[in-house]
Design a protein around this motif. Structure first.
Motif, PDB file in Angstrom:
ATOM      1  N   UNK A 189       0.885  -1.184   0.220  1.00 44.93           N
ATOM      2  CA  UNK A 189       0.121   0.009  -0.005  1.00 44.93           C
ATOM      3  C   UNK A 189       0.806   1.263   0.100  1.00 44.93           C
ATOM      4  N   UNK A 190       1.845   1.177   0.634  1.00 43.68           N
ATOM      5  CA  UNK A 190       2.796   2.295   0.772  1.00 43.68           C
ATOM      6  C   UNK A 190       3.414   2.700  -0.439  1.00 43.68           C
ATOM      7  N   UNK A 191       3.724   1.467  -1.230  1.00 40.27           N
ATOM      8  CA  UNK A 191       4.392   1.708  -2.611  1.00 40.27           C
ATOM      9  C   UNK A 191       3.278   2.473  -3.545  1.00 40.27           C
ATOM     10  N   UNK A 192       2.420   1.736  -3.659  1.00 37.74           N
ATOM     11  CA  UNK A 192       1.397   2.450  -4.439  1.00 37.74           C
ATOM     12  C   UNK A 192       0.956   3.773  -4.208  1.00 37.74           C
ATOM     13  N   UNK A 193       0.858   4.170  -2.872  1.00 37.65           N
ATOM     14  CA  UNK A 193       0.587   5.592  -2.381  1.00 37.65           C
ATOM     15  C   UNK A 193       1.771   6.381  -2.727  1.00 37.65           C
ATOM     16  N   UNK A 194       2.988   6.094  -2.905  1.00 38.41           N
ATOM     17  CA  UNK A 194       4.085   6.921  -3.127  1.00 38.41           C
ATOM     18  C   UNK A 194       3.946   7.243  -4.712  1.00 38.41           C
ATOM     19  N   UNK A 195       3.401   6.206  -5.499  1.00 38.60           N
ATOM     20  CA  UNK A 195       3.417   6.527  -6.865  1.00 38.60           C
ATOM     21  C   UNK A 195       2.081   7.558  -7.120  1.00 38.60           C
ATOM     22  N   UNK A 196       1.153   7.072  -6.244  1.00 35.99           N
ATOM     23  CA  UNK A 196      -0.197   7.871  -6.593  1.00 35.99           C
ATOM     24  C   UNK A 196      -0.079   9.628  -6.119  1.00 35.99           C
ATOM     25  N   UNK A 197       0.587   9.504  -4.896  1.00 32.34           N
ATOM     26  CA  UNK A 197       0.704  11.035  -4.827  1.00 32.34           C
ATOM     27  C   UNK A 197       1.873  11.838  -5.489  1.00 32.34           C
ATOM     28  N   UNK A 198       2.839  11.125  -6.101  1.00 32.19           N
ATOM     29  CA  UNK A 198       3.625  11.816  -6.971  1.00 32.19           C
ATOM     30  C   UNK A 198       3.003  12.259  -8.278  1.00 32.19           C
ATOM     31  N   UNK A 199       2.196  11.148  -8.768  1.00 29.38           N
ATOM     32  CA  UNK A 199       1.488  11.519 -10.265  1.00 29.38           C
ATOM     33  C   UNK A 199       0.445  12.539  -9.686  1.00 29.38           C
ATOM     34  N   UNK A 200      -0.242  12.391  -8.594  1.00 30.16           N
ATOM     35  CA  UNK A 200      -1.402  13.406  -8.203  1.00 30.16           C
ATOM     36  C   UNK A 200      -0.656  14.844  -8.204  1.00 30.16           C
ATOM     37  N   UNK A 201       0.569  14.903  -7.413  1.00 26.33           N
ATOM     38  CA  UNK A 201       0.986  16.123  -7.274  1.00 26.33           C
ATOM     39  C   UNK A 201       1.466  16.816  -8.794  1.00 26.33           C
ATOM     40  N   UNK A 202       1.764  16.049  -9.520  1.00 25.69           N
ATOM     41  CA  UNK A 202       2.341  16.581 -10.994  1.00 25.69           C
ATOM     42  C   UNK A 202       0.935  17.043 -11.627  1.00 25.69           C
ATOM     43  N   UNK A 203      -0.134  16.183 -11.636  1.00 25.48           N
ATOM     44  CA  UNK A 203      -1.285  16.457 -12.302  1.00 25.48           C
ATOM     45  C   UNK A 203      -1.970  17.962 -11.543  1.00 25.48           C
ATOM     46  N   UNK A 204      -1.897  18.238 -10.321  1.00 27.52           N
ATOM     47  CA  UNK A 204      -2.396  19.491  -9.652  1.00 27.52           C
ATOM     48  C   UNK A 204      -1.269  20.470 -10.286  1.00 27.52           C
ATOM     49  N   UNK A 205      -0.053  20.279 -10.179  1.00 26.06           N
ATOM     50  CA  UNK A 205       0.987  21.429 -10.520  1.00 26.06           C
ATOM     51  C   UNK A 205       0.796  21.853 -12.105  1.00 26.06           C
ATOM     52  N   UNK A 206       0.616  20.893 -12.959  1.00 24.96           N
ATOM     53  CA  UNK A 206       0.350  21.101 -14.366  1.00 24.96           C
ATOM     54  C   UNK A 206      -1.099  21.660 -14.706  1.00 24.96           C
TER      55      UNK A 206
END
Length: 284
Positions: A189-206
């Motif tokens: 769950x931690x691994x998946x959450x790291x990936x999700x938070x990273x991609x979500x942050x990129x989406x929000x920034x862009x």
């Protein structure tokens, strides 16, 4: 991967870093301040830096880098300070820990070499708050610093041997198995959450036209995508596919081009949002 094979693909690691404490509660100044302001004795406390905090700047920087690397390259276990280190990441982890250990040793030696000078400066800086008893001998100072990485095997139910009845042994073995299963699930769950938070942050920034696009936005993503396969302790094929999808759709973008081109930014943002939604669905 079956839970009983987890011990063959991972181990437990504990990082312990200790150092001389530079901050001290000054009771005399605290009592004086509370008295002068007619405050009760527990109204507040005064803490002082025994030597200038800048003297610890290099050491603290290395320690922070070490702890960040440790947590990024391991997975959660339980609340006893130990974390799961996948065997696939052992060589990289060990190499970097040796590097950080050497960096720390060099920084500590630098501090020790100038410690008497720092103490002399403290006499002027602290004035009447200076207390010679606050400072250690050179030997005590050296011994107060430590950098330890302890590695232990993961427990397995089959390792449990003790002179108890069959029923008691079976109950304990079942608890060990349940603990391993829970730890494995939490780790992934931690691994998946790291990936999700990273991609979500990129989406929000862009998606935010006013947001500043830093070079680290894509650099950090590529570093994460390179790391996650070494943390994939269950050989989750969906995670492998998702990492490849992220790399294909977002990994080649350049921060400078995203800053210059609104269209490219919009396309990349849409891709990031789509991937984030897909990851969120996978995590349910």
């Amino acid at each position: 991967m079956a839970t009983n094979n987890l011990a063959e693909k991972a181990m437990l690691v504990k990082l312990s870093i200790g150092q001389w404490t530079n901050i001290k509660h000054d009771r005399m100044v605290t009592e004086k301040a509370n008295s002068e302001f007619n405050a009760e004795h527990d109204a507040g406390k005064y803490y002082k830096y025994k030597i200038a905090k800048e003297a610890f700047k290099e050491i603290n920087s290395i320690v922070n880098k070490t702890r960040t690397f440790h947590y990024n390259n391991t997975l959660p276990w339980h609340d006893d300070g130990r974390r799961i280190l996948p065997a696939a990441n052992f060589m990289r982890y060990s190499q970097m820990m040796r590097f950080f250990h050497m960096e720390t040793d060099d920084a500590v030696k630098g501090l020790i070499a100038k410690f008497s000078e720092h103490v002399e400066n403290a006499k002027k800086r602290l004035g009447d708050m200076f207390n010679a008893e606050d400072y250690p001998t050179e030997r005590e100072l050296i011994e107060s610093f430590r950098f330890e990485v302890d590695i232990d095997p993961l427990p397995t139910a089959s390792d449990f041997r003790v002179s108890l009845g069959d029923t008691e042994i079976a109950n304990i073995q079942n608890k060990i198995t349940e603990r391993l299963q829970s730890a494995q699930e939490n780790a992934m769950k931690d691994v998946w959450n790291r990936l999700y938070e990273s991609i979500k942050n990129i989406a929000e920034k862009l998606e935010d036209e006013d947001a500043i696009i830093r070079n680290s936005l894509i650099e950090n993503l590529n570093a994460l995508v390179g790391l996650l396969p070494r943390l994939n302790i269950t050989n989750d094929t969906n995670l492998e596919k998702m990492c490849k999808e992220v790399e294909a759709q977002l990994g080649s973008y350049d921060a400078e081009s995203l800053r210059r081109s609104p269209i490219e930014r919009q396309v990349a943002g849409a891709a990031a949002r789509s991937i984030a939604d897909a990851i969120f669905t996978e995590m349910k």
